[in-house]
Motif scaffolding. Structure first.
Motif, PDB file in Angstrom:
ATOM      1  N   VAL A 150       0.840  -1.178   0.000  1.00 57.23           N
ATOM      2  CA  VAL A 150       0.000   0.000   0.000  1.00 57.23           C
ATOM      3  C   VAL A 150       0.883   1.239   0.000  1.00 57.23           C
ATOM      4  O   VAL A 150       1.852   1.302   0.759  1.00 57.23           O
ATOM      5  N   GLU A 151       0.557   2.187  -0.849  1.00 58.06           N
ATOM      6  CA  GLU A 151       1.331   3.425  -0.897  1.00 58.06           C
ATOM      7  C   GLU A 151       0.404   4.609  -0.706  1.00 58.06           C
ATOM      8  O   GLU A 151      -0.718   4.623  -1.209  1.00 58.06           O
ATOM      9  N   ARG A 152       0.876   5.582   0.038  1.00 56.42           N
ATOM     10  CA  ARG A 152       0.115   6.806   0.268  1.00 56.42           C
ATOM     11  C   ARG A 152       0.986   8.007  -0.076  1.00 56.42           C
ATOM     12  O   ARG A 152       2.168   8.035   0.247  1.00 56.42           O
ATOM     13  N   GLU A 153       0.380   8.977  -0.732  1.00 53.72           N
ATOM     14  CA  GLU A 153       1.082  10.200  -1.105  1.00 53.72           C
ATOM     15  C   GLU A 153       0.360  11.394  -0.487  1.00 53.72           C
ATOM     16  O   GLU A 153      -0.855  11.563  -0.673  1.00 53.72           O
ATOM     17  N   LEU A 154       1.094  12.202   0.246  1.00 49.86           N
ATOM     18  CA  LEU A 154       0.550  13.388   0.891  1.00 49.86           C
ATOM     19  C   LEU A 154       1.241  14.620   0.324  1.00 49.86           C
ATOM     20  O   LEU A 154       2.476  14.678   0.278  1.00 49.86           O
ATOM     21  N   ILE A 190       5.779  10.560   0.452  1.00 49.00           N
ATOM     22  CA  ILE A 190       5.275   9.343  -0.178  1.00 49.00           C
ATOM     23  C   ILE A 190       5.771   8.164   0.641  1.00 49.00           C
ATOM     24  O   ILE A 190       6.979   7.937   0.759  1.00 49.00           O
ATOM     25  N   ALA A 224       5.179   3.903   1.931  1.00 44.31           N
ATOM     26  CA  ALA A 224       4.681   2.591   1.519  1.00 44.31           C
ATOM     27  C   ALA A 224       4.679   1.661   2.715  1.00 44.31           C
ATOM     28  O   ALA A 224       5.530   1.758   3.608  1.00 44.31           O
ATOM     29  N   TRP A 225       3.706   0.765   2.735  1.00 45.46           N
ATOM     30  CA  TRP A 225       3.600  -0.228   3.800  1.00 45.46           C
ATOM     31  C   TRP A 225       3.119  -1.530   3.194  1.00 45.46           C
ATOM     32  O   TRP A 225       2.199  -1.555   2.377  1.00 45.46           O
TER      33      TRP A 225
END
Length: 199
Positions: free
Chosen positions: A1-5, A18, A20-21
């Protein structure tokens, strides 16, 4: 899972993180959380300049600028993984982008990166934890429309650093790349062709 803020800090700068988990095996609980990129972007500087500071993907070549999960192919090309690392070449440092004006119907761009040189597979072997000898990346690129429905970008990159703690042994890496895109004038993006290469 990747999140970008992303967030606007003020009129002149943005903050980007950015992360990732995940785990190595599918459907496996747990995993490790990592920050893939975290930097400040100053994109409203005078004289067509942009600056970047923090941890970011080096823009050596064209492929390394893209995160692994965004690749248009299933596996990372062997030369890229061998020379830039399995997850791409991430680095801590600063970069300056400049537009040099129009040339032959397109735009000439230059990027200079000054980094700590600790994560490159050829520089990190004896430099881990030692940033006394930074690494440099120079990239020149030209991009522009080559027709009503086509686009071309060509670039040349050069990396320089040291592979020993004393700073006496040099490592240099040179690359060239191209990207050509075409889309059918009547079908928009539903019929298109992309040719890309890196040497």
């Amino acid at each position: 899972v990747e999140r970008e803020l992303r967030a606007d800090v003020d009129h002149y700068s943005k903050a980007v993180v950015i992360g990732a988990w995940g785990s190595e095996a599918p459907c496996e609980l747990g995993g490790e959380a990592v920050v893939e990129e975290g930097y400040m972007l100053f994109d409203s500087l005078p004289c067509n300049l942009k600056a970047q500071a923090g941890r970011f993907l080096s823009q050596f070549g064209a492929i390394n600028r893209v995160h692994v999960h965004d690749y248009p192919w299933t596996t990372l090309p062997t030369p890229i993984s061998l020379y830039l690392g399995e997850e791409g070449y991430h680095e801590q440092g600063a970069a300056l982008d400049s537009l040099w004006g129009r040339l032959a119907g397109g735009v000439l761009r230059h990027r200079l990166e000054l980094t700590n040189g600790e994560t490159h597979p050829f520089l990190a072997q004896q430099m881990a934890g030692n940033s006394d000898h930074p690494a440099y990346v120079n990239r020149f690129s030209w991009f522009g429309d080559t027709g009503r429905t086509s686009y071309l970008e060509i670039g040349a990159s050069h990396l320089f650093g040291h592979n020993d703690a004393a700073g006496k042994q040099e490592t240099q890496l040179v690359g060239a790349d191209f990207l050509w895109k075409w889309k059918h004038p009547s079908f928009g993006g539903f019929r298109s062709l992309v040719l890309q290469g890196e040497f």
